[in-house]
Write an enzyme that holds these catalytic residues in place. Structure first.
Site, PDB file in Angstrom:
ATOM      1  N   HIS A  69       2.641   8.496  -0.553  1.00  0.00           N
ATOM      2  CA  HIS A  69       1.609   8.288  -1.135  1.00  0.00           C
ATOM      3  C   HIS A  69       1.533  10.024  -2.700  1.00  0.00           C
ATOM      4  O   HIS A  69       1.771  10.371  -2.342  1.00  0.00           O
ATOM      5  CB  HIS A  69       0.531   9.085  -0.051  1.00  0.00           C
ATOM      6  CG  HIS A  69       0.572   8.744   0.933  1.00  0.00           C
ATOM      7  ND1 HIS A  69      -0.076   7.596   1.553  1.00  0.00           N
ATOM      8  CD2 HIS A  69       1.477   8.755   2.236  1.00  0.00           C
ATOM      9  CE1 HIS A  69      -0.152   7.313   3.091  1.00  0.00           C
ATOM     10  NE2 HIS A  69       0.742   7.968   3.359  1.00  0.00           N
ATOM     11  N   HIS A  83       7.687   6.545   4.034  1.00  0.00           N
ATOM     12  CA  HIS A  83       7.336   6.429   3.165  1.00  0.00           C
ATOM     13  C   HIS A  83       6.534   7.417   2.185  1.00  0.00           C
ATOM     14  O   HIS A  83       6.587   8.578   1.990  1.00  0.00           O
ATOM     15  CB  HIS A  83       6.058   5.654   3.915  1.00  0.00           C
ATOM     16  CG  HIS A  83       5.018   6.324   4.593  1.00  0.00           C
ATOM     17  ND1 HIS A  83       5.766   6.203   5.993  1.00  0.00           N
ATOM     18  CD2 HIS A  83       3.566   6.712   3.619  1.00  0.00           C
ATOM     19  CE1 HIS A  83       4.222   7.464   6.027  1.00  0.00           C
ATOM     20  NE2 HIS A  83       3.355   7.230   5.352  1.00  0.00           N
ATOM     21  N   THR A  90      -2.814   7.938   8.859  1.00  0.00           N
ATOM     22  CA  THR A  90      -4.331   7.963   7.087  1.00  0.00           C
ATOM     23  C   THR A  90      -4.576   6.737   7.111  1.00  0.00           C
ATOM     24  O   THR A  90      -4.927   6.794   6.094  1.00  0.00           O
ATOM     25  CB  THR A  90      -3.486   8.909   6.537  1.00  0.00           C
ATOM     26  OG1 THR A  90      -1.639   8.422   5.711  1.00  0.00           O
ATOM     27  CG2 THR A  90      -3.261  10.546   7.303  1.00  0.00           C
ATOM     28  N   THR A  91      -3.859   5.927   7.696  1.00  0.00           N
ATOM     29  CA  THR A  91      -3.677   3.898   7.059  1.00  0.00           C
ATOM     30  C   THR A  91      -4.323   3.793   8.351  1.00  0.00           C
ATOM     31  O   THR A  91      -4.026   3.592   9.873  1.00  0.00           O
ATOM     32  CB  THR A  91      -3.208   3.478   6.457  1.00  0.00           C
ATOM     33  OG1 THR A  91      -1.207   3.544   7.676  1.00  0.00           O
ATOM     34  CG2 THR A  91      -2.372   4.415   5.118  1.00  0.00           C
ATOM     35  N   HIS A 113       0.794  -1.420   0.098  1.00  0.00           N
ATOM     36  CA  HIS A 113       0.127  -0.356  -0.122  1.00  0.00           C
ATOM     37  C   HIS A 113       0.909   1.884  -0.306  1.00  0.00           C
ATOM     38  O   HIS A 113       0.494   2.714  -0.242  1.00  0.00           O
ATOM     39  CB  HIS A 113      -1.373   0.467   1.497  1.00  0.00           C
ATOM     40  CG  HIS A 113      -0.549  -0.382   2.699  1.00  0.00           C
ATOM     41  ND1 HIS A 113       0.013   0.574   3.224  1.00  0.00           N
ATOM     42  CD2 HIS A 113      -0.427  -1.564   2.895  1.00  0.00           C
ATOM     43  CE1 HIS A 113       0.407   0.086   4.353  1.00  0.00           C
ATOM     44  NE2 HIS A 113       0.144  -1.375   4.111  1.00  0.00           N
ATOM     45  N   GLU A 168      -2.654  13.422   0.703  1.00  0.00           N
ATOM     46  CA  GLU A 168      -3.332  12.982   1.315  1.00  0.00           C
ATOM     47  C   GLU A 168      -3.980  14.693   1.801  1.00  0.00           C
ATOM     48  O   GLU A 168      -5.065  14.372   2.276  1.00  0.00           O
ATOM     49  CB  GLU A 168      -2.917  12.405   2.262  1.00  0.00           C
ATOM     50  CG  GLU A 168      -2.038  11.135   2.199  1.00  0.00           C
ATOM     51  CD  GLU A 168      -2.204   9.812   2.875  1.00  0.00           C
ATOM     52  OE1 GLU A 168      -2.100  10.114   4.206  1.00  0.00           O
ATOM     53  OE2 GLU A 168      -3.581   8.969   2.585  1.00  0.00           O
ATOM     54  N   HIS A 179       5.518  11.211   3.855  1.00  0.00           N
ATOM     55  CA  HIS A 179       5.575  11.468   5.195  1.00  0.00           C
ATOM     56  C   HIS A 179       7.105  10.723   5.579  1.00  0.00           C
ATOM     57  O   HIS A 179       7.337   9.665   5.988  1.00  0.00           O
ATOM     58  CB  HIS A 179       4.511  10.556   5.609  1.00  0.00           C
ATOM     59  CG  HIS A 179       3.370  11.434   5.746  1.00  0.00           C
ATOM     60  ND1 HIS A 179       2.222  10.686   5.120  1.00  0.00           N
ATOM     61  CD2 HIS A 179       2.465  12.433   4.550  1.00  0.00           C
ATOM     62  CE1 HIS A 179       0.894  11.349   4.554  1.00  0.00           C
ATOM     63  NE2 HIS A 179       1.950  11.909   4.817  1.00  0.00           N
TER      64      HIS A 179
HETATM   65  N1  LIG Z   1       0.048   8.305   6.585  1.00  0.00           N
HETATM   66  S1  LIG Z   1       0.855   7.998   7.781  1.00  0.00           S
HETATM   67  O1  LIG Z   1      -0.233   8.792   9.152  1.00  0.00           O
HETATM   68  O2  LIG Z   1       1.931   8.606   8.166  1.00  0.00           O
HETATM   69  C1  LIG Z   1       1.496   6.555   8.515  1.00  0.00           C
HETATM   70  N2  LIG Z   1       0.076   5.567   9.223  1.00  0.00           N
HETATM   71  C2  LIG Z   1       0.969   4.226   9.495  1.00  0.00           C
HETATM   72  C3  LIG Z   1       0.528   3.347  10.578  1.00  0.00           C
HETATM   73  F1  LIG Z   1      -0.884   3.395   9.567  1.00  0.00           F
HETATM   74  C4  LIG Z   1       0.837   1.914  11.009  1.00  0.00           C
HETATM   75  F2  LIG Z   1       0.167   1.068  11.460  1.00  0.00           F
HETATM   76  C5  LIG Z   1       2.260   2.329  10.963  1.00  0.00           C
HETATM   77  F3  LIG Z   1       3.160   1.274  11.314  1.00  0.00           F
HETATM   78  C6  LIG Z   1       3.205   3.519  10.554  1.00  0.00           C
HETATM   79  F4  LIG Z   1       4.276   3.908  10.643  1.00  0.00           F
HETATM   80  C7  LIG Z   1       2.075   4.577   9.737  1.00  0.00           C
HETATM   81  S2  LIG Z   1       2.765   6.048   9.741  1.00  0.00           S
HETATM   82 ZN   LIG Z   2       1.543   8.006   5.009  1.00  0.00          ZN
END
Ligand SMILES: NS(=O)(=O)c1nc2c(F)c(F)c(F)c(F)c2s1
Ligand SMILES: [Zn+2]
Length: 264
Positions: free
Chosen positions: A97, A95, A206-207, A66, A107, A120
């Site tokens: 998006h 990572h 956000t996931t 993803h 996002e 991010h």
């Molecule tokens: N897109 S995000 O908000 O930066 C973000 N989500 C997650 C997430 F759901 C995880 F399970 C996780 F282990 C992360 F390291 C991130 S980092």
């Molecule tokens: Zn992210």
């Protein structure tokens, strides 16, 4: 079925396994509005963000189906402080998006505008008495257990600093594949020199699990990448023989939250 971004398992279905998706009052991402009633409010107390990112020498680059994520080995000493933060945070991973065309992919949005991608940089509070690892931080229910720095990507000149990453995308085309990152990677060189102009607000991952434990800092100045570099993201597979198409969650309601801006 595991969550994803298709019709069958995308953001509109996440509430089934993750009720907070619909009941949460500090979900991310959001649309960053800069004028009118609920707009971001200038806060002169907001200081520049301070990052200490020595070049990573050992890291894994992974396609988890993803997103693609860069995760240094546990020993990395990269840290974050300043800005709206009162504690020191440890770097965990970065990572991206992205969308399948240049008019979508980020996002966060600015007055409804999406950028083609968003980077991010994920950190966790290393000074909390309640947890001593990233995984514990995510599960801690602490409102600022994590701090994620968001940078918009826009199409322009080739980004030489990000080239080592975008050149590696073809090596992790298949979901679940990973490579050990060859040589050193200088993340600092990817970022704008001055980290002074940003929006900041309290939000969530956000996931899934969508935990509401994130202090978000989204920078105003986008990072430029070339069309070829953007195309490289769009060739990464999701594990069902298709490219990851638009791994971004739509904006969530602000509820009673306010967004602060470090600039006028
Ligand atoms: N897109 S995000 O908000 O930066 C973000 N989500 C997650 C997430 F759901 C995880 F399970 C996780 F282990 C992360 F390291 C991130 S980092
Ligand atoms: Zn992210």
């Amino acid at each position: 079925a595991p969550w994803g971004y298709s019709k069958e398992n995308g953001p509109a279905t996440w509430h089934k396994d993750c009720p907070i998706a619909n009941t949460g009052v500090r979900q991310s991402p959001i649309d960053l509005i800069t004028t009118g009633q609920t707009c971001a409010k200038y806060d002169s107390n907001l200081k520049p963000v301070i990052v200490s990112y020595p070049a990573f020498s050992e890291a894994t680059f992974l396609n988890n189906g993803h997103s693609v994520q860069f995760q240094p080995s546990a020993g990395n000493l990269s840290e974050l402080s300043g800005g709206p933060l009162t504690k020191k945070y440890k770097f965990e991973q970065f990572h991206f998006h992205w969308g399948n065309n240049d008019s979508e992919g980020s996002e966060h949005r600015v007055n409804g505008k999406m950028y083609p991608a968003e980077l991010h940089l994920v950190h966790w509070n290393s000074e909390s008495p309640n947890f001593s690892s990233f995984q514990e931080a995510v599960g801690s229910n602490d409102p600022h257990a994590l701090c994620v720095l968001g940078f918009f990507l826009k199409v322009g000149a080739e980004n030489a600093s990000l080239k080592p990453i975008t050149d590696l995308l073809s090596k992790v085309k298949n979901a679940g594949s990973s490579v050990s990152f060859p040589g050193k990677f200088d993340l600092k060189a990817v970022l704008p020199e001055t980290l002074t102009d940003y929006y900041t607000y309290d939000g969530s991952l956000t996931t899934p699990p969508l935990a509401e434990c994130v202090k978000w800092i989204v920078f105003k100045e986008p990072i430029e990448v070339s069309t070829a570099q953007m195309e490289a993201f769009r060739a990464v597979d999701d594990g069902h023989g298709k490219p990851i198409t638009g791994n971004y969650r739509p904006p969530c309601p602000l509820h009673t939250r306010t967004v602060a801006a470090s600039f006028k």
